[in-house]
Scaffold this motif. Structure first.
Motif, short mmCIF file in Angstrom:
data_model
loop_
_atom_site.label_atom_id
_atom_site.label_comp_id
_atom_site.label_asym_id
_atom_site.label_seq_id
_atom_site.Cartn_x
_atom_site.Cartn_y
_atom_site.Cartn_z
N PHE A 5 16.05 13.55 2.19
CA PHE A 5 15.04 12.90 2.00
C PHE A 5 14.26 12.09 1.05
CE2 PHE A 5 14.33 15.14 5.94
CZ PHE A 5 14.29 14.18 7.22
N ASP A 6 13.77 11.12 0.54
CA ASP A 6 13.05 10.15 -0.53
C ASP A 6 11.76 9.05 0.52
OD1 ASP A 6 13.24 9.41 -2.85
OD2 ASP A 6 14.46 7.65 -2.28
N ASN A 7 11.14 9.85 0.33
CA ASN A 7 9.88 9.36 1.07
C ASN A 7 9.15 8.55 0.75
OD1 ASN A 7 10.97 11.06 3.33
ND2 ASN A 7 9.72 12.76 2.60
N THR A 8 8.92 8.10 1.26
CA THR A 8 7.60 6.41 0.55
C THR A 8 6.39 6.56 0.53
OG1 THR A 8 8.73 4.47 0.68
CG2 THR A 8 9.84 5.88 -1.32
N TYR A 9 6.43 6.05 2.28
CA TYR A 9 5.51 5.75 3.34
C TYR A 9 4.49 7.07 3.43
CZ TYR A 9 2.54 3.23 6.81
OH TYR A 9 2.40 2.63 7.64
N ALA A 10 4.93 8.52 2.86
CA ALA A 10 3.97 9.07 3.10
C ALA A 10 3.57 9.35 1.58
CB ALA A 10 5.22 10.73 2.91
N ALA A 11 3.83 9.01 0.55
CA ALA A 11 3.18 8.33 -0.36
C ALA A 11 1.86 7.42 -0.55
CB ALA A 11 3.69 8.36 -1.39
N LEU A 12 1.78 6.57 0.65
CA LEU A 12 1.19 5.97 1.25
C LEU A 12 -0.80 6.28 0.92
CD1 LEU A 12 2.53 3.32 2.86
CD2 LEU A 12 1.85 2.91 0.36
N PRO A 13 -1.91 5.69 0.33
CA PRO A 13 -3.14 6.23 1.22
C PRO A 13 -3.24 6.97 2.37
CG PRO A 13 -3.70 4.46 0.27
CD PRO A 13 -2.04 4.03 0.56
N ASP A 14 -3.95 8.13 3.23
CA ASP A 14 -3.71 8.96 4.34
C ASP A 14 -4.35 8.29 5.71
OD1 ASP A 14 -3.07 10.93 2.57
OD2 ASP A 14 -5.43 11.98 2.77
N SER A 15 -5.27 6.97 5.00
CA SER A 15 -5.44 6.26 5.70
C SER A 15 -4.54 5.47 6.47
CB SER A 15 -6.76 5.45 5.40
OG SER A 15 -5.83 4.88 4.77
N PHE A 16 -3.02 5.93 6.34
CA PHE A 16 -2.07 4.96 6.93
C PHE A 16 -1.62 5.50 8.54
CE2 PHE A 16 -0.71 1.17 4.29
CZ PHE A 16 -1.68 1.27 3.65
N TYR A 17 -1.24 6.97 8.48
CA TYR A 17 -0.63 8.21 9.44
C TYR A 17 -1.45 9.03 9.59
CZ TYR A 17 -0.33 9.17 4.37
OH TYR A 17 0.15 9.70 2.97
N THR A 18 -0.93 10.27 10.00
CA THR A 18 -2.06 11.37 10.06
C THR A 18 -0.29 12.08 9.58
OG1 THR A 18 -4.00 10.89 11.52
CG2 THR A 18 -3.57 13.58 11.76
N ARG A 19 -0.55 13.45 9.19
CA ARG A 19 0.11 14.32 9.02
C ARG A 19 0.07 15.85 9.85
NH1 ARG A 19 2.13 14.48 3.71
NH2 ARG A 19 1.27 13.13 2.18
#
Length: 469
Positions: A5-19
């Motif tokens: 894994f080499d994640n970039t989208y999860a490094a965007l602001p929390d408002s883009f997704y829910t963990r």
């Protein structure tokens, strides 16, 4: 099991997704594993014991950052302000051996904050349908999400038909960015998030794009190319909502999709498309409509919106010509013309009109043209003979029309009745037809004399397909 894994989208602001993590399942069993794709992604699966737990959602692999992505979208022309991954989780991203970054996503992994009262699950039928069709599309050379694994969950899920066997698909895509991802921030007036998303999309997919309008231009070109590729193989997506329209230009979200048997410009299979909005022949117009919604969203981040609107209008208005040119290029190849002119359009349209009138099989008619036996596909053979004379005069000017046709016309496609037969058998525990379909569809341009090329009998015709949510 090792997934790099080499994640970039999860490094965007929390408002883009829910963990959140997937909901565990009772008894996961591996139904299919795409070893070639796994190798491309650099995945080391070992003996697959751990892989079953990962693809079943029971174990989070090291360095994964599972998230449910936020987006909105127009569904059948009506705007829904919040959709999002209601039954999917993005585990993370990998950079493959080919240098391309891709998402790895579980589909059917349980409820999320975007499930809208749904159970977040998938049943076996749609999972296997998407596995087979998406891999078939890849073999046909059409940009698409791909299937890495299919797992049965050992748990029933409930739909209108009653209890059905549960399953999870592991899907791979160059990204899951959609037109609807831009729409949600634009409609909320969250300009900074919209700017961040635009910058991310450019860097990930179109690094030479110079700003939002150039991004629009490149996405329009990618979608025009994609839809003409669909049409050239008789594919009907079935639900071209803006949340199912990928910025990458890949085919995404195989719900009520289908390949035509008898040719019909107005063919609809989706049980929910009552008005034919997403019929076969309507797909180019809908692609333009979707790009207009992307344009509307991208404009919201620019200071001079009037100037941006004027430029965006020009870009979107250029798209029908791109679609027309792409359609001509691909359908001309299907009749052996490598470098068509506009004058060839009438010859192609005449053949399609004859096919529609006679109910000629789309794939088999064009494949038979390669062999000089297309006449047998028609009831009105006198009408075909007249067209055939004109066609032979035209292709006599071509260097190698047979070779052009051989590479433009697949011998085997994932026909609806075979898909339904495969699902029925799989529900009973028999995966033989699933394996057979995947093997045949991996080499779609080979003539093997297989019965998989046979159109459905009257009793086998599949009149409607379903989303599976």
């Amino acid at each position: 099991m090792h997934i790099p894994f080499d994640n970039t989208y999860a490094a965007l602001p929390d408002s883009f997704y829910t963990r959140l993590e997937p909901t565990s399942v009772k008894d996961p069993k591996l139904l299919a594993y795409n070893e070639d794709l796994a190798e491309l992604l650099g995945i080391e699966a070992g003996d697959l014991t751990e892989a079953v737990q990962v693809f079943g959602g029971n174990k989070i692999p090291q360095s994964a950052e599972p998230i449910a992505q936020l987006y909105a979208g127009h569904q059948f022309g009506n705007y829904n302000p919040q959709l999002g991954d209601g039954r999917a989780l993005l585990l993370g991203e990998v950079v493959g051996r080919d240098g391309i970054r891709r998402d790895i996503q579980l589909k059917g992994s349980g409820p999320t904050p975007y499930s809208r009262m749904g159970d977040g699950r998938a049943w076996l039928g749609p999972v296997l349908r998407e596995y087979v069709v998406s891999e078939a599309m890849h073999a046909l050379g059409i940009p698409t999400t791909r299937a890495l694994a299919a797992v049965s969950t050992g748990e029933p899920i409930w739909r209108e038909q009653g209890a059905l066997p549960g399953a999870i698909l592991t899907r791979v895509a160059q990204s899951h960015l959609r037109v609807g991802t831009f729409q949600v921030f634009a409609h909320r007036g969250e300009t900074e998030n919209l700017k961040t998303l635009t910058k991310y999309a450019i860097e990930r997919h179109y690094p030479d794009a110079e700003g939002p309008m150039d991004l629009l231009r490149k996405v329009c070109a990618a979608q025009a190319d994609l839809v003409t590729r669909w049409m050239a193989v008789g594919f009907i997506h079935g639900v071209m909502n803006t949340d199912n329209c990928a910025i990458s230009g890949e085919t995404i979200d195989y719900g009520p999709c289908a390949f035509m048997d008898a040719f019909n410009q107005n063919q609809v299979f989706s049980s929910i498309d009552q008005q034919g909005r997403y019929a076969f022949g309507a797909q180019p117009g809908i692609a333009v409509w979707n790009m207009a919604q992307l344009a509307t969203s991208l404009i919201q981040q620019l200071e001079d919106r009037d100037a941006a609107a004027e430029e965006a209008t020009e870009i979107v208005h250029a798209m029908p010509q791109m679609l027309e040119d792409g359609w001509l290029k691909r359908f001309a190849a299907k009749i052996g013309i490598a470098d068509p002119s506009k004058d060839d359009t009438a010859l192609i349209e005449e053949l399609l009109a004859l096919m529609q009138t006679d109910g000629a099989d789309f794939a088999n008619t064009f494949r038979a043209l390669c062999k000089g036996s297309a006449r047998d596909q028609f009831a009105n053979r006198e009408a075909y003979d007249a067209w055939d004379e004109s066609w032979k005069n035209r292709v006599s000017q071509e260097a190698n029309p047979e070779a052009v046709m051989q590479t433009a016309n697949p011998a085997v496609i994932p026909r609806n009745h075979r898909i339904e037969q495969m699902i029925e058998a799989a529900v009973s525990g028999d995966m033989a037809l699933f394996e057979r379909l995947n093997t045949a569809l991996a080499n779609p341009f080979e003539d093997t004399g297989s019965d998989l090329t046979r159109p459905p009998t009257h009793q086998e015709i599949v009149p409607a397909t379903f989303c599976g949510t």
